[in-house]
Scaffold this motif. Structure first.
Motif, PDB file in Angstrom:
ATOM      1  N   MET A 290       0.832  -1.183   0.000  1.00  0.00           N
ATOM      2  CA  MET A 290       0.000   0.000   0.000  1.00  0.00           C
ATOM      3  C   MET A 290       0.866   1.231   0.000  1.00  0.00           C
ATOM      4  SD  MET A 290      -2.802   1.138   2.766  1.00  0.00           S
ATOM      5  CE  MET A 290      -3.812  -0.194   2.181  1.00  0.00           C
ATOM      6  N   ARG A 291       0.590   2.164  -0.888  1.00  0.00           N
ATOM      7  CA  ARG A 291       1.352   3.379  -0.921  1.00  0.00           C
ATOM      8  C   ARG A 291       0.998   4.259   0.251  1.00  0.00           C
ATOM      9  NH1 ARG A 291       1.318   4.033  -7.001  1.00  0.00           N
ATOM     10  NH2 ARG A 291       3.180   2.872  -7.389  1.00  0.00           N
TER      11      ARG A 291
ATOM     12  N   ASP B 101      -1.796   2.509   8.590  1.00  0.00           N
ATOM     13  CA  ASP B 101      -2.212   1.809   7.381  1.00  0.00           C
ATOM     14  C   ASP B 101      -3.522   1.084   7.670  1.00  0.00           C
ATOM     15  OD1 ASP B 101      -2.228   0.886   4.780  1.00  0.00           O
ATOM     16  OD2 ASP B 101      -0.157   0.213   4.802  1.00  0.00           O
TER      17      ASP B 101
ATOM     18  N   ASP C  61       3.020  -6.427   3.296  1.00  0.00           N
ATOM     19  CA  ASP C  61       2.012  -5.369   3.288  1.00  0.00           C
ATOM     20  C   ASP C  61       0.654  -5.916   3.717  1.00  0.00           C
ATOM     21  OD1 ASP C  61       0.419  -3.130   2.712  1.00  0.00           O
ATOM     22  OD2 ASP C  61       1.481  -2.650   0.885  1.00  0.00           O
TER      23      ASP C  61
ATOM     24  N   ALA D 285       4.740  -6.727  -1.116  1.00  0.00           N
ATOM     25  CA  ALA D 285       4.559  -5.791  -2.226  1.00  0.00           C
ATOM     26  C   ALA D 285       5.801  -5.650  -3.100  1.00  0.00           C
ATOM     27  CB  ALA D 285       4.140  -4.431  -1.684  1.00  0.00           C
TER      28      ALA D 285
ATOM     29  N   GLU E 213      -1.166  -5.644  -3.601  1.00  0.00           N
ATOM     30  CA  GLU E 213      -1.919  -4.914  -2.588  1.00  0.00           C
ATOM     31  C   GLU E 213      -2.899  -5.859  -1.889  1.00  0.00           C
ATOM     32  OE1 GLU E 213      -2.020  -1.880  -1.232  1.00  0.00           O
ATOM     33  OE2 GLU E 213      -0.205  -1.235  -2.242  1.00  0.00           O
ATOM     34  N   TYR E 214      -4.112  -5.383  -1.601  1.00  0.00           N
ATOM     35  CA  TYR E 214      -5.049  -6.197  -0.842  1.00  0.00           C
ATOM     36  C   TYR E 214      -5.564  -7.365  -1.680  1.00  0.00           C
ATOM     37  CZ  TYR E 214      -7.778  -6.913   3.355  1.00  0.00           C
ATOM     38  OH  TYR E 214      -8.255  -7.429   4.536  1.00  0.00           O
TER      39      TYR E 214
ATOM     40  N   ASN F  20      -5.060  -7.270  -5.899  1.00  0.00           N
ATOM     41  CA  ASN F  20      -4.852  -6.027  -6.637  1.00  0.00           C
ATOM     42  C   ASN F  20      -3.369  -5.804  -6.895  1.00  0.00           C
ATOM     43  OD1 ASN F  20      -7.312  -4.863  -7.261  1.00  0.00           O
ATOM     44  ND2 ASN F  20      -7.493  -3.769  -5.330  1.00  0.00           N
TER      45      ASN F  20
ATOM     46  N   GLU G  63      -1.025  -2.756  -7.852  1.00  0.00           N
ATOM     47  CA  GLU G  63      -1.097  -1.297  -7.887  1.00  0.00           C
ATOM     48  C   GLU G  63      -0.406  -0.694  -9.105  1.00  0.00           C
ATOM     49  OE1 GLU G  63      -0.810   2.196  -4.537  1.00  0.00           O
ATOM     50  OE2 GLU G  63       0.712   0.629  -4.508  1.00  0.00           O
TER      51      GLU G  63
ATOM     52  N   THR H 252      -5.894  -0.566  -4.938  1.00  0.00           N
ATOM     53  CA  THR H 252      -5.364  -0.995  -3.637  1.00  0.00           C
ATOM     54  C   THR H 252      -6.396  -1.849  -2.899  1.00  0.00           C
ATOM     55  OG1 THR H 252      -6.052   1.151  -2.740  1.00  0.00           O
ATOM     56  CG2 THR H 252      -3.730   0.909  -3.360  1.00  0.00           C
TER      57      THR H 252
ATOM     58  N   ASP I 204      -7.827   3.815  -0.495  1.00  0.00           N
ATOM     59  CA  ASP I 204      -6.807   2.825  -0.158  1.00  0.00           C
ATOM     60  C   ASP I 204      -7.411   1.586   0.475  1.00  0.00           C
ATOM     61  OD1 ASP I 204      -4.223   2.051  -0.329  1.00  0.00           O
ATOM     62  OD2 ASP I 204      -3.456   3.341   1.254  1.00  0.00           O
TER      63      ASP I 204
ATOM     64  N   THR J 127      -8.069   4.592   4.811  1.00  0.00           N
ATOM     65  CA  THR J 127      -8.293   3.205   5.205  1.00  0.00           C
ATOM     66  C   THR J 127      -9.290   3.200   6.358  1.00  0.00           C
ATOM     67  OG1 THR J 127      -6.514   3.150   6.859  1.00  0.00           O
ATOM     68  CG2 THR J 127      -5.918   2.565   4.586  1.00  0.00           C
TER      69      THR J 127
END
Length: 333
Positions: A1-2, A40, A120, A136, A162-163, A174, A176, A204, A245, A291
């Protein structure tokens, strides 16, 4: 996650759409102050009525019933928090590529397991007592036996994971950077043909609705993509705010929530709208609230955020104002 906050202060409202008269009514009802630091993913444990938030150096724990706040563990850039059976909590530690297991009766660490580069997002498969950790930067998925707290398998996919959502024996993740959903067969440990998502930038958050078979993917550019998990293709796209996110599913109330950190809104999607998923409401929250977590018992949504200073140099990263971290409480009317 960014975790970058560049341009978060440039809050611009998302596209205007018609909202049905019978849209669900939600509002910000409270703000819970907490310690400074980045954040996060968050998760509510419905058994203990506690909210866990992955932080830069620890886990913030909020007792939703009693109101107490504490910090657990020593984490090197926490990303995900996953409550487990047996009074344990799984926490991904991104900077050192580990997963930490904490005892939820004492808050102390009971194990540390090496996984992959930038651990992540993480999800729990209760039926098989295993967790999936998306690494990630490493581009791998670590499969952990949560009973023994050991890695049982490592699956190579590609970077920028990602998630994820688990559907039967298939893991949807996902990506990203590739703007697609990776499709992984758990039994074989192989990645298949991904689901391309044209028009989506920076996906994300991801959620899966078992009743409809739909995946809901949140994109940073103000879109939510709806994909058919069985057919493995995109079937719809919904306009949302920007900077999302996470996707927070409330399947009991047949809703999905998309917290949009750049625009400072929480968009509400109906999972059963005529013709598919559609946006049916919007709550004004705060810039940075990207989030969050659902309390399934009450329907309340908890959104971590903070106040940010205006950068002195154009294009520089805004920083959180000291002492401003808090959690927004969004409840149904």
């Amino acid at each position: 996650m960014r975790l970058t906050l560049i341009a978060l202060l440039a809050a611009v409202a998302g596209p205007a759409i018609a909202v049905p008269a019978a849209s669900p009514s939600y509002a910000v009802t409270a703000r819970i102050a907490g310690p400074d630091g980045s954040w996060d993913y968050a998760k509510v444990d419905p058994e203990t009525h506690r909210l866990f938030i992955a932080r830069s150096g620890s886990v913030t724990v909020i007792d939703l019933a009693g109101g107490g706040i504490s910090s657990w563990g020593e984490i090197a850039r926490g990303h995900a928090v996953v409550p487990l059976p047996g009074n344990r909590l799984l926490v991904t530690s991104g900077n050192d590529g580990t997963v930490r297991f904490l005892d939820t009766t004492t808050g102390r660490q009971i194990a540390s397991v090496a996984v992959g580069k930038k651990a992540d997002a993480a999800i729990f498969d209760a039926a098989n007592a295993r967790a999936f950790v998306m690494n990630a930067d490493g581009g791998t998925v670590s499969v952990l036996d949560t009973a023994t707290m050991r890695v049982s398998k490592t699956i190579t996919v590609k970077p920028a994971l990602e998630y994820a959502a688990l559907v039967g024996g298939t893991l949807f993740i996902n990506d990203e950077d590739a703007n697609e959903i990776e499709v992984v067969d758990i039994a074989s440990g192989k990645a298949g043909k991904p689901i391309a998502m044209p028009g989506c930038e920076g996906p994300t958050g991801l959620g899966y609705d078992e009743r409809t078979g739909h995946l809901v993917s949140a994109c940073a550019n103000g879109k939510a993509v709806i994909a058919d998990a069985k057919a493995r293709r995109v079937v719809g796209m919904v306009d949302t705010g920007k900077g999302a996110d996470a996707v927070i599913l409330d399947t009991a109330r047949r809703l999905a929530f998309v917290p949009c950190g750049k625009d400072g809104v929480l968009d509400i999607l109906s999972l059963d709208a005529p013709g598919g998923v559609m946006r049916v409401g919007r709550v004004t929250t705060e810039v940075g609230a990207r989030t969050g977590a659902l309390d399934p018992a009450t329907g309340a949504i908890y959104l971590p955020t903070a106040a940010f200073s205006v950068p002195a140099t154009p294009g520089a990263r805004p920083t959180a104002v000291p002492g401003s971290f808090h959690v927004l409480v969004v409840k149904p009317a």
